[in-house]
Design an enzyme around this catalytic site. Sequence first.
Site, PDB file in Angstrom:
ATOM      1  N   ASN A 107       0.708  -1.182   0.145  1.00  0.00           N
ATOM      2  CA  ASN A 107       0.056  -0.036  -0.057  1.00  0.00           C
ATOM      3  C   ASN A 107       0.841   1.098  -0.109  1.00  0.00           C
ATOM      4  O   ASN A 107       2.191   1.045   0.111  1.00  0.00           O
ATOM      5  CB  ASN A 107      -0.917  -0.237   1.197  1.00  0.00           C
ATOM      6  CG  ASN A 107      -0.519   0.431   2.354  1.00  0.00           C
ATOM      7  OD1 ASN A 107       0.966  -0.083   2.758  1.00  0.00           O
ATOM      8  ND2 ASN A 107      -0.747   0.806   3.535  1.00  0.00           N
ATOM      9  N   GLU A 122       2.965  -0.352   4.785  1.00  0.00           N
ATOM     10  CA  GLU A 122       2.996  -1.124   6.050  1.00  0.00           C
ATOM     11  C   GLU A 122       2.416  -2.381   5.654  1.00  0.00           C
ATOM     12  O   GLU A 122       2.152  -3.438   6.538  1.00  0.00           O
ATOM     13  CB  GLU A 122       2.298  -0.510   7.344  1.00  0.00           C
ATOM     14  CG  GLU A 122       0.855  -0.206   7.124  1.00  0.00           C
ATOM     15  CD  GLU A 122       0.713   1.290   6.281  1.00  0.00           C
ATOM     16  OE1 GLU A 122       1.794   1.730   5.513  1.00  0.00           O
ATOM     17  OE2 GLU A 122      -0.413   2.006   6.498  1.00  0.00           O
ATOM     18  N   CYS A 168       1.848   3.650   2.197  1.00  0.00           N
ATOM     19  CA  CYS A 168       2.950   3.960   3.118  1.00  0.00           C
ATOM     20  C   CYS A 168       3.926   2.714   3.336  1.00  0.00           C
ATOM     21  O   CYS A 168       4.670   2.811   4.531  1.00  0.00           O
ATOM     22  CB  CYS A 168       2.286   4.606   4.465  1.00  0.00           C
ATOM     23  SG  CYS A 168       1.436   6.238   3.865  1.00  0.00           S
TER      24      CYS A 168
HETATM   25  O1  CDP Z   1      -4.252   7.976  10.522  1.00  0.00           O
HETATM   26  P1  CDP Z   1      -4.886   7.579   9.214  1.00  0.00           P
HETATM   27  O2  CDP Z   1      -5.883   6.339   9.489  1.00  0.00           O
HETATM   28  O3  CDP Z   1      -5.652   8.523   8.474  1.00  0.00           O
HETATM   29  O4  CDP Z   1      -3.891   7.085   8.191  1.00  0.00           O
HETATM   30  P2  CDP Z   1      -2.505   6.489   8.168  1.00  0.00           P
HETATM   31  O5  CDP Z   1      -2.280   5.590   9.161  1.00  0.00           O
HETATM   32  O6  CDP Z   1      -1.559   7.693   8.117  1.00  0.00           O
HETATM   33  O7  CDP Z   1      -2.055   5.723   6.860  1.00  0.00           O
HETATM   34  C1  CDP Z   1      -2.761   4.441   6.551  1.00  0.00           C
HETATM   35  C2  CDP Z   1      -2.788   4.227   5.224  1.00  0.00           C
HETATM   36  O8  CDP Z   1      -4.084   4.915   4.635  1.00  0.00           O
HETATM   37  C3  CDP Z   1      -1.666   4.546   4.192  1.00  0.00           C
HETATM   38  O9  CDP Z   1      -0.710   3.539   4.335  1.00  0.00           O
HETATM   39  C4  CDP Z   1      -2.336   4.757   2.996  1.00  0.00           C
HETATM   40  O10 CDP Z   1      -2.597   3.178   2.407  1.00  0.00           O
HETATM   41  C5  CDP Z   1      -3.808   5.102   3.275  1.00  0.00           C
HETATM   42  N1  CDP Z   1      -3.674   6.810   3.010  1.00  0.00           N
HETATM   43  C6  CDP Z   1      -4.070   7.325   1.707  1.00  0.00           C
HETATM   44  O11 CDP Z   1      -4.427   6.481   1.035  1.00  0.00           O
HETATM   45  N2  CDP Z   1      -4.013   8.727   1.803  1.00  0.00           N
HETATM   46  C7  CDP Z   1      -3.836   9.398   2.579  1.00  0.00           C
HETATM   47  N3  CDP Z   1      -3.698  10.759   2.426  1.00  0.00           N
HETATM   48  C8  CDP Z   1      -3.262   8.807   4.114  1.00  0.00           C
HETATM   49  C9  CDP Z   1      -3.305   7.352   4.206  1.00  0.00           C
END
Ligand code: CDP
Length: 585
Positions: A269, A273, A271
């Site tokens: 994905n 992880e 980021c």
């Molecule tokens: O804190 P939150 O649940 O918003 O997200 P995060 O842990 O920062 O990001 C988790 C995942 O959400 C990332 O690895 C991406 O797959 C997705 N993501 C995204 O598609 N677009 C963003 N602007 C931020 C996160």
Amino acid sequence: MELTHIAKTVMEKRYLRLKEDGSKETPEEMLRRVAGVIAGVEAQYGASKKEVRAIEEAFYGLMDRQDFMPNSPTFTGAGTALGQLSACFVLPVGDSLVEIYETMKHAALIHQTGGGTGFAFSRLRPAGDKVRSSQGVASGPVSFLRVYNASTEAIKQGGTRRGANMGILRVDHPDILDFIESKADTTQITNFNISVGITDAFMAALEQGTDYELINPRNGEVTGKLSAKLVWDKLVENAWKTGEPGVIFIDRMNRRNPNNHVEVIEATNPCGEQPLPPYGSCNLGSINLANFVKNPYTAQAEVDWERLGQVARMATRFLDNVIDANKYPLPQIAEKARRDRRIGLGIMGWAEMLVQMGLAYDSDEAVALGNQVMTFIKQKAVEESMALAEARGAYPEWEGSQWHKAGLKVRNATMTTVAPTGTISLFAARPDLPCSGGIEPKFALVFTRNQAGAVMLDVDGQFATIAKREGWYSEELMQQVAERGTARGVAGVPERWQQVFATSHDISPEWHVRMQAAFQGADGLPVDRQPVDAAVSKTINFPHHASVEDVAKSYALAWQLGLKGITVYRDGSRASQVLTTGDKT
Ligand code: CDP
């Protein structure tokens, strides 16, 4: 919930829904909506109304105490018409125009729901290769990467957030050098993170100082050879310059995937992880470790293992329910999610746990505790997943998996991860007890802000609390810490706290990598002992003056310590940087 000012603003802007009467829900009503939808799943498995209510209360409590937060799409999607609850997706890109544009359409649909997408472009024939139908030549993976980027740019995201992407190319693809250079101009391909898929064969060639083969994916033919060292050097040099590309160790990812008997992982994905198979998806949620220290800031400080264990189990149940509550954006994704039932239980507030424990991030004790905490959470996730398998059945692809071979009947193919928690860590933070994202150290202790001409100081909640309690708080001292960007070497801060309040710039890249490795776990561990069975999102920070050689050393250490991937960032190496320390802001 005790929210910080910024958390309230973010929630208000993008998370709180309009109610039927046209007014906005409160943060508590948002948690109630989410808890209700996710607990509602219990009824499908025979729970009585009363039992469903009890689970709803438990789920609500997890979030209301700021012990655990699901990923953003669960907040924005639960109980809505779209109803899509997962953050992470990987889509296959096949070697035909129809497949390429089909997948681009699918990505747009996912972005609309707040999900991020990862793709491997490795199956596309190289630039200049034959195209039989049109008698022309192929334009290659990098040109389609640009097309995908433009599509994301055009649609952006209405309402929720902008879709992030990950683009991967295997190191043995003939176009690899173009790919490595594709983001050298930092104004290009801005909607993608890119990473090179590094194979074991490549690492062996690198170690032996030999060439490795480039293979045309269309027909499996070897098209040429490159020096592994030359490619590695180019990769590292670009990462030094701009932070990209990152690398993922693709064969290691597959070897350590508990579900590798039925799927091949080609990408992660956005980021990093979640290494996922084609049409794979994962819903995430993270525990706020800052809430699990007894006798904080004292010599008697200890992890509250009992409560951490209870929360880890309840969070696992929550995430398993999300799979059933989810409305998937594509039938292929729905089918795969129901077959592998991946969940991603992670953590945040690690930096704040360490401060309460009196440990510096860059210490052997902190690294050992990181491994212990994550291994413990994994163990609790496995216990809950086994209990769920007992009651609801093992995940359909379980037979033949590494779980099966280990004699563990579980409900989820993978369970643990470390996500960036960019937004949800804000929701978990309280004014006096912040919550840093994932396993990142604190970025800074004191920020300065210009407000209507006056310079304002934003002091880290933990730093301010301790300074006031011990009587060394003063505006001048905070100003000094802000200017230096660290407490280390600031005479007015007691030596002990200078060590404990390590910020990301105080910590050498080696310690960053070692911490990531502590959470990921080494190669060769049994499936239930790998602390993280997906992967860890982390940025290895370098000071501006770091050399290319320094970056090379981190990449080598990442390989050596069992990381599944690595992303670096050298301070000031990109024109726009969201956070800066010192008084530049
Ligand atoms: O804190 P939150 O649940 O918003 O997200 P995060 O842990 O920062 O990001 C988790 C995942 O959400 C990332 O690895 C991406 O797959 C997705 N993501 C995204 O598609 N677009 C963003 N602007 C931020 C996160």
